[in-house]
Design an enzyme around this catalytic site. Structure first.
Site, PDB file in Angstrom:
ATOM      1  N   CYS A  22      -9.234 -17.838 -13.465  1.00 62.43           N
ATOM      2  CA  CYS A  22      -9.377 -17.605 -14.905  1.00 62.43           C
ATOM      3  C   CYS A  22      -7.992 -17.669 -15.521  1.00 62.43           C
ATOM      4  CB  CYS A  22     -10.076 -16.266 -15.172  1.00 62.43           C
ATOM      5  SG  CYS A  22      -9.198 -14.825 -14.571  1.00 62.43           S
ATOM      6  N   HIS A 479      21.599  28.422  20.428  1.00 65.89           N
ATOM      7  CA  HIS A 479      22.508  27.355  20.011  1.00 65.89           C
ATOM      8  C   HIS A 479      21.907  26.503  18.892  1.00 65.89           C
ATOM      9  CE1 HIS A 479      19.811  24.850  22.375  1.00 65.89           C
ATOM     10  NE2 HIS A 479      20.411  23.774  21.891  1.00 65.89           N
TER      11      HIS A 479
END
Length: 567
Positions: A22, A479
């Site tokens: 289209c 740690h």
């Protein structure tokens, strides 16, 4: 787009049943949607958007569609197959798109002529002569629509032209027959019937006899059936549609305007607005004007206002994409605005609809009508009785559409600044990209992005909470610890490389799982001297664990929410 690559991305020729197009999109009917490489197609430079609407795959490419379609069609036909089978759902667009330039030209000329007349620069006689000349495309609608319909259904275009001429001439010579001037539904029905008749004849009468006489025989049969039955039915249907719409417009104009505007924009997104255009064109042919065209005439200006509002709020008003989108809107091409901006978020779509709807309501109250196709501000002027008031009405409707959508978008759109979380280094020192870390595992970013910090102190250093959040993990030897922000982003603080082997000899944390902390809170201490003496690296790492919604801005120490939309 490279048509050969596109066919491959569509799953190959065997996966394609038919193609059509289209005004702004290529439409492909595929057998298996899963075989379509949508991501690759969407990444093509000139593709605005791709989408499935039912079983139909649509590629929106705006004003390049004819060139792209021709290239694709040529590539598809290289194998000798007919991939342009009739797609009945797209018939309205296939009929109207080819003739749109002609009617656009006529509408522009009519607008210029009306303006000249309003300025008293032409005599009444010359004006009427020029107006009749310009309106010939509307007068000859059966012929033009006949030609376009024939092409769209793969019928000999000469047959469509012939049927149109017949319908226009039959009333002139035989007053008992209806006047089909300005109509188009009758000729469409006749063309559709002729397609069936011609196919039947081609199957039954073959060879040189069929090639010589099938067209003549089919044309005669169709003409008789068309003039006696189909054309009157088509005229009746056209009048029924126009009278129904006229009744609705006269009884509830405001509601009709609101529904028309909402429906139109929805159909544009779905690529099915040409059906509404056919209804409006039917009104134009039957009544000489159309309300539907009027109520949808400011759609591009609603999109324009919304885009400007979005760009203003996001501080992108000088962006090239914004400028190109605005330019397209001014030329009635709204797909870049729709698919590049307003359909990306519901609030944006509603903002663009606000301007269109309010403008349509204003036009309904002003009893505005369109007298030409396609719509423009000059099309609102009745060419038989032109007045400046109609132009002013059109100008006001445009301003309403732009400013209402602009304000709606400005209010609803979020700022361009994305949500972000400030981060503090967990230890005093010099930080750098984690990719440069001495720990190869962390440097590979397998856990996530982050920074590494070389401590300033060589003896002792305090440890700080990097963000506001909750402690979710503490290593047994202390740690390392994990923290989760209220936004759900998890960070890991790892003090030293391989310091797990020191067994709490270097790091002491004053934390417990579940504890809430604030950014910058002192949460522990590290004896850097012990780490160095043990032969380990005190380099401390801050890692934003992988998160699809946030990324780590290492230069400014922010966690920033990722953009979740294409602008």
């Amino acid at each position: 787009m490279n048509s050969k690559n596109l066919i491959a991305d569509l799953g190959g020729k065997d996966n394609i049943e038919s193609i059509s197009h289209c005004m702004t999109r290529i439409r492909i009917k595929v057998k298996n949607p899963q075989s379509v490489n949508r991501r690759q197609i969407a990444s093509e430079k000139n593709v605005i958007k791709e989408q499935f609407v039912g079983h139909e795959y649509q590629i929106i490419v705006s004003n390049n569609v004819e060139k792209e379609f021709a290239s694709l069609q040529k590539q598809m036909h290289s194998g000798g197959n007919d991939f342009t089978a009739i797609e009945w759902k797209t018939i309205p667009s296939q009929i109207l798109v080819p003739i749109l330039p002609l009617y656009t030209t006529a509408a522009i000329f009519q607008g210029v002529l009306v303006l000249i007349k309003l300025c008293n620069l032409v005599s009444a006689d010359n004006y009427q002569f020029l107006l009749n000349l310009i309106r010939l495309p509307v007068f000859c609608l059966p012929i033009i629509i006949g030609y376009s319909t024939a092409k769209s259904i793969k019928l000999n275009p000469l047959a469509g032209i012939g049927f149109g001429i017949e319908l226009m001439a039959v009333h002139h010579y035989f007053k008992a027959f209806p006047n089909y001037v300005g109509s188009f539904i009758p000729v469409i029905l006749v063309c559709l019937a002729s397609k069936i008749i011609f196919v039947f004849l081609d199957k039954k009468i073959r060879g040189i006899i069929g090639a010589t006489y099938n067209f003549t025989l089919g044309f005669i049969i169709t003409s008789v059936i068309g003039i006696l039955f189909l054309a009157p039915i088509g005229l009746f249907l056209g009048k029924l549609f126009s009278d129904t719409i006229k009744l609705i417009m006269l009884k509830v104009p405001v509601i009709a305007a609101l529904v028309s505007s909402i429906l139109y924009l929805f159909l544009v997104v779905k690529g099915q607005h040409w059906w509404l255009t056919l209804l409006a064109l039917n009104n134009l042919g039957a009544l000489g004007y159309s309300w539907l065209f009027a109520f949808t005439s400011t759609a591009q200006f609603g999109q324009l206002g919304a885009v400007l509002g979005i760009a203003t709020k996001r501080k992108e008003i000088k962006n090239k994409k914004v400028k190109d989108t605005v330019k397209n809107c001014l030329f009635c091409i709204i797909e870049p605005a729709l698919y590049g901006y307003t359909t990306l978020k519901k609030s944006r779509y509603i903002s663009s609809l606000v301007g269109l709807a309010l403008s349509a309501i204003y036009l309904a109250i002003a009893n505005a009508k369109m007298y030409a196709f396609p719509s423009s501000i000059f099309s609102l002027v009745n060419p038989e009785q032109p007045t400046w008031d109609s132009l002013i009405t059109g100008l006001i409707s445009i301003l309403i559409a732009i400013f209402a959508s602009f304000i709606a978008a400005l209010v609803s759109e979020q700022n361009n600044s994305l949500p972000k979380i400030k981060v503090t280094a967990p230890i005093a020192g010099t930080y750098f990209d984690i990719a440069q870390s001495k720990d190869q595992t962390f440097a590979s970013k397998v856990l996530g992005d982050g920074i590494a910090i070389t401590p300033l102190s060589s003896t002792n250093a305090d440890i700080y909470a990097p963000v506001n959040g909750k402690i979710i993990m503490i290593a047994p030897d202390q740690h390392a610890f994990g923290i989760k922000t209220t936004a759900g982003v998890e960070l890991l603080v790892h003090v030293g490389i391989d310091t797990v082997k020191l067994k709490k000899a270097a790091v002491k944390l004053n934390l417990k799982v579940g504890q809430l902390v604030a950014r910058g809170d002192k949460v522990g201490n590290v004896n850097i001297n012990n780490i160095i003496q043990a032969g380990y690296n005190p380099e401390t790492l801050l890692i934003a664990l992988k998160n699809p919604e946030y990324y780590f801005d290492k230069n400014n120490l922010y966690l920033i929410k990722r953009k979740n939309e294409t602008r």
